[in-house]
Scaffold this active site. Structure first.
Site, mmCIF file in Angstrom:
data_model
loop_
_atom_site.group_PDB
_atom_site.id
_atom_site.type_symbol
_atom_site.label_atom_id
_atom_site.label_comp_id
_atom_site.label_asym_id
_atom_site.label_seq_id
_atom_site.Cartn_x
_atom_site.Cartn_y
_atom_site.Cartn_z
ATOM 1 N N HIS A 34 0.836 -1.193 0.000
ATOM 2 C CA HIS A 34 0.000 0.000 0.000
ATOM 3 C C HIS A 34 0.876 1.250 0.000
ATOM 4 C CE1 HIS A 34 -3.449 -2.366 1.870
ATOM 5 N NE2 HIS A 34 -2.422 -3.072 2.297
ATOM 6 N N TYR A 35 0.298 2.392 -0.355
ATOM 7 C CA TYR A 35 0.882 3.670 0.052
ATOM 8 C C TYR A 35 -0.072 4.345 1.024
ATOM 9 C CZ TYR A 35 -1.824 5.967 -3.810
ATOM 10 O OH TYR A 35 -2.789 6.414 -4.677
ATOM 11 N N GLU A 99 2.572 -0.858 4.573
ATOM 12 C CA GLU A 99 2.289 0.507 4.142
ATOM 13 C C GLU A 99 3.604 1.232 3.870
ATOM 14 O OE1 GLU A 99 -0.489 2.284 3.687
ATOM 15 O OE2 GLU A 99 -2.104 1.140 4.643
#
Length: 239
Positions: A34-35, A99
């Site tokens: 993810h970002y 993340e």
């Protein structure tokens, strides 16, 4: 306990309350990247550890390569949301969520990518996660997500043996039906809430981020190669 205590990495424990047991005795066999889409890693860390936000991940990596562990790997973090990969619809129970601090509008710095690769190089053998089971958030939720986005270096990750990349053969004809069939064989889920355009967008985000326009021969050749070499195991237990 696994995770948050890797002797090879300076991982900083920062427990999140947004955690629970993996359902039905599941263990992780996927990694979802993810970002954060936030301005600073500290802001993302606060949100991922806010009980009111009801979201978390196993790890967060800053642009400078600092790694925080919020959820132990054995436990179920709340990072994936609604979506599916292959026959897995409870992706949270079958995955480790990582993340990356990034707004979505800038490249991922070298120290961050190096830290990600070191982290994944420990996680994958620990849980026997195959490179083909490392996916984007946009892969499992193509109608609603775009992270880690077009600036993420999937090809570099594949060169390090931590993901997969297509070997595009001579291009053939364009067939939307064959494209979707092969996308499903690779892992993209054809659901009522996902259109053919959603699938094409997700495939291009990951493998052809500069491509535009309608489905073309390179899209079809690329996904056919991925489906041939890395077909998802639909006989595996669902979650």
């Amino acid at each position: 306990m696994r995770g948050c205590a890797d002797a090879q990495l300076a991982v900083i424990p920062h427990p999140s309350p947004n955690v629970g047991p993996r359902r039905n005795g599941a263990t992780p066999d996927m990694i979802v990247l993810h970002y954060t889409a936030m301005t600073t890693p500290e802001a993302a860390l606060d949100r991922l550890c806010d009980a009111g936000a009801e979201v978390s991940a196993h790890y967060l990596i800053s642009e400078r390569g600092r790694i925080w562990c919020m959820v132990e790997e054995e436990m179920r973090a709340w990072h994936a949301g609604a979506g599916q990969w292959g026959n897995v619809s409870d992706v949270n129970s079958r995955s480790i969520g990582i993340e990356l601090a990034n707004t979505g509008a800038h490249p991922f710095p070298a120290p961050q990518m190096a830290a990600l690769e070191r982290l994944m190089a420990g996680i994958m053998p620990r849980w026997q996660i195959a490179p083909a089971r490392v996916i984007a958030h946009s892969d499992m939720a193509p109608a609603r997500k775009s992270d880690p986005g077009p600036r993420f270096d999937w090809r570099g990750l594949a060169r390090s043996g931590l993901s997969v990349w297509p070997e595009v053969p001579a291009q053939g004809r364009v067939s939307e039906a064959e494209f979707l069939h092969n996308a499903e064989r690779f892992g993209y889920a054809l659901r009522d809430d996902v259109t053919a355009d959603d699938i094409l967008r997700a495939v291009r985000l990951r493998f052809r981020p500069q491509a535009t326009g309608p489905l073309d021969p390179e899209d079809c050749a690329m996904i056919a190669d991925l489906a041939r070499r890395f077909p998802v195991d639909r006989d595996a237990a669902t979650a």
